[in-house]
Design a protein around this motif. Structure first.
Motif, PDB file in Angstrom:
ATOM      1  N   ALA A   1      26.065  67.885  80.648  1.00 21.74           N
ATOM      2  CA  ALA A   1      25.080  68.311  79.653  1.00 21.74           C
ATOM      3  C   ALA A   1      24.973  67.308  78.523  1.00 21.74           C
ATOM      4  CB  ALA A   1      25.467  69.679  79.086  1.00 21.74           C
ATOM      5  N   GLY A   2      23.748  67.127  78.021  1.00 24.55           N
ATOM      6  CA  GLY A   2      23.530  66.300  76.847  1.00 24.55           C
ATOM      7  C   GLY A   2      23.417  64.816  77.131  1.00 24.55           C
ATOM      8  N   THR A   3      23.160  64.078  76.056  1.00 22.44           N
ATOM      9  CA  THR A   3      23.037  62.619  76.166  1.00 22.44           C
ATOM     10  C   THR A   3      23.939  61.923  75.150  1.00 22.44           C
ATOM     11  OG1 THR A   3      21.112  62.740  74.678  1.00 22.44           O
ATOM     12  CG2 THR A   3      20.672  62.631  77.059  1.00 22.44           C
ATOM     13  N   GLY A   4      24.959  62.618  74.673  1.00 21.43           N
ATOM     14  CA  GLY A   4      25.885  61.998  73.725  1.00 21.43           C
ATOM     15  C   GLY A   4      25.292  61.813  72.344  1.00 21.43           C
ATOM     16  N   ALA A   5      24.346  62.679  71.961  1.00 19.84           N
ATOM     17  CA  ALA A   5      23.692  62.556  70.658  1.00 19.84           C
ATOM     18  C   ALA A   5      24.650  62.916  69.531  1.00 19.84           C
ATOM     19  CB  ALA A   5      22.464  63.467  70.601  1.00 19.84           C
ATOM     20  N   ASN A   6      24.387  62.364  68.372  1.00 17.34           N
ATOM     21  CA  ASN A   6      25.201  62.668  67.193  1.00 17.34           C
ATOM     22  C   ASN A   6      24.809  64.003  66.576  1.00 17.34           C
ATOM     23  OD1 ASN A   6      24.884  59.292  66.770  1.00 17.34           O
ATOM     24  ND2 ASN A   6      26.916  60.189  66.702  1.00 17.34           N
ATOM     25  N   SER A   7      25.781  64.672  65.996  1.00 17.66           N
ATOM     26  CA  SER A   7      25.525  65.887  65.219  1.00 17.66           C
ATOM     27  C   SER A   7      26.738  66.144  64.349  1.00 17.66           C
ATOM     28  CB  SER A   7      25.260  67.093  66.124  1.00 17.66           C
ATOM     29  OG  SER A   7      26.398  67.370  66.918  1.00 17.66           O
ATOM     30  N   LEU A   8      26.541  66.889  63.270  1.00 16.04           N
ATOM     31  CA  LEU A   8      27.658  67.241  62.401  1.00 16.04           C
ATOM     32  C   LEU A   8      28.636  68.107  63.169  1.00 16.04           C
ATOM     33  CD1 LEU A   8      25.637  68.086  59.166  1.00 16.04           C
ATOM     34  CD2 LEU A   8      26.864  65.962  59.684  1.00 16.04           C
ATOM     35  N   GLN A   9      29.900  67.785  63.057  1.00 15.65           N
ATOM     36  CA  GLN A   9      30.916  68.520  63.793  1.00 15.65           C
ATOM     37  C   GLN A   9      31.350  69.769  63.019  1.00 15.65           C
ATOM     38  OE1 GLN A   9      31.879  67.166  67.105  1.00 15.65           O
ATOM     39  NE2 GLN A   9      29.906  66.329  66.424  1.00 15.65           N
ATOM     40  N   ALA A  10      32.084  70.638  63.680  1.00 16.00           N
ATOM     41  CA  ALA A  10      32.517  71.903  63.077  1.00 16.00           C
ATOM     42  C   ALA A  10      33.249  71.662  61.762  1.00 16.00           C
ATOM     43  CB  ALA A  10      33.423  72.657  64.049  1.00 16.00           C
ATOM     44  N   GLY A  11      32.818  72.362  60.715  1.00 18.37           N
ATOM     45  CA  GLY A  11      33.467  72.244  59.416  1.00 18.37           C
ATOM     46  C   GLY A  11      32.980  71.093  58.564  1.00 18.37           C
TER      47      GLY A  11
END
Length: 214
Positions: free
Chosen positions: A101-111
């Motif tokens: 799943a996904g393409t390794g995109a960046n996103s803010l991580q938990a916390g």
């Protein structure tokens, strides 16, 4: 274009294949190494052709350092983004036919909030681009070892920054995967464009001071 395509395909592809998560240290280390090794490989493949920027933050820093014209910088950034999109398209095609799943995109991580993520991208891009400027400097640089120094630094940056944002430090690397993954990756994309560009600009200013250039 080719260099950025390879970076995204190999780096993000490894993140997807390993299911990169901070809960499993080996996946973080593997992903960090993939990005760094991809840069090293491309540095010694296309470095003598284009300089192997493969990152708009680096291109911005070099333009601010009067190392290239505005026209060349704009074209570099354009084709870096195109390369990232191509790499992401290949990865999306591959994952569509397997149970990944996904393409390794960046996103803010938990916390991690917006400010924390933005600051992480600014600071770690600053470190990375500063090493690039220093290692590739004609008079003070590392010569043929520059590609190795830059790649190893990218590994180091990933090891610490993945926990915050998944590590971008490269707007093109974030744009390509986000276009295919959508969702939070697309909504938060501005963080991974603004942060790295600010970090790159900061690095250009600091390098000018510490290198005593006039």
């Amino acid at each position: 274009m080719i260099g950025t395509m390879v970076l995204v395909l190999m780096g993000c592809g490894t993140a997807v294949s390993l299911g990169c998560t901070t809960a499993i240290t080996a996946t973080v280390v593997g992903t960090a190494m993939a990005f760094g090794l991809a840069v090293i490989a491309m540095a010694y493949t296309i470095g003598n052709i284009s300089g192997c920027h493969i990152n708009p933050a680096i291109t911005l820093a070099l333009w601010l350092s009067n190392k290239m014209s505005g026209k060349d910088a704009a074209m570099y950034v354009l084709f870096q983004v195109i390369g990232a999109i191509l790499g992401s398209a290949i990865l999306a095609l591959l994952t569509a036919n397997v149970d990944f799943a996904g393409t390794g995109a960046n996103s803010l991580q938990a916390g991690v909030g917006v400010i924390g993520g933005l600051l992480a991208e600014v600071f770690f891009t600053f470190v990375f681009v500063l090493v690039v400027l220093g290692a590739t400097d004609e008079k003070k640089g590392a010569g043929n070892l520059a590609g190795l120094a830059i790649g190893l630094t990218l590994i180091l940056v990933h090891l610490i920054c993945i926990r915050y944002t998944g590590t971008s430090v490269n707007p093109a690397r974030s744009i390509g995967p986000a276009l295919f993954q959508g969702g939070d990756a697309l909504k938060q994309l501005w963080i991974f464009i603004l942060g790295p560009l600010a970090g790159g600009a900061f690095a250009a200013g600091v390098w000018k001071l510490i290198s005593c250039e006039k």
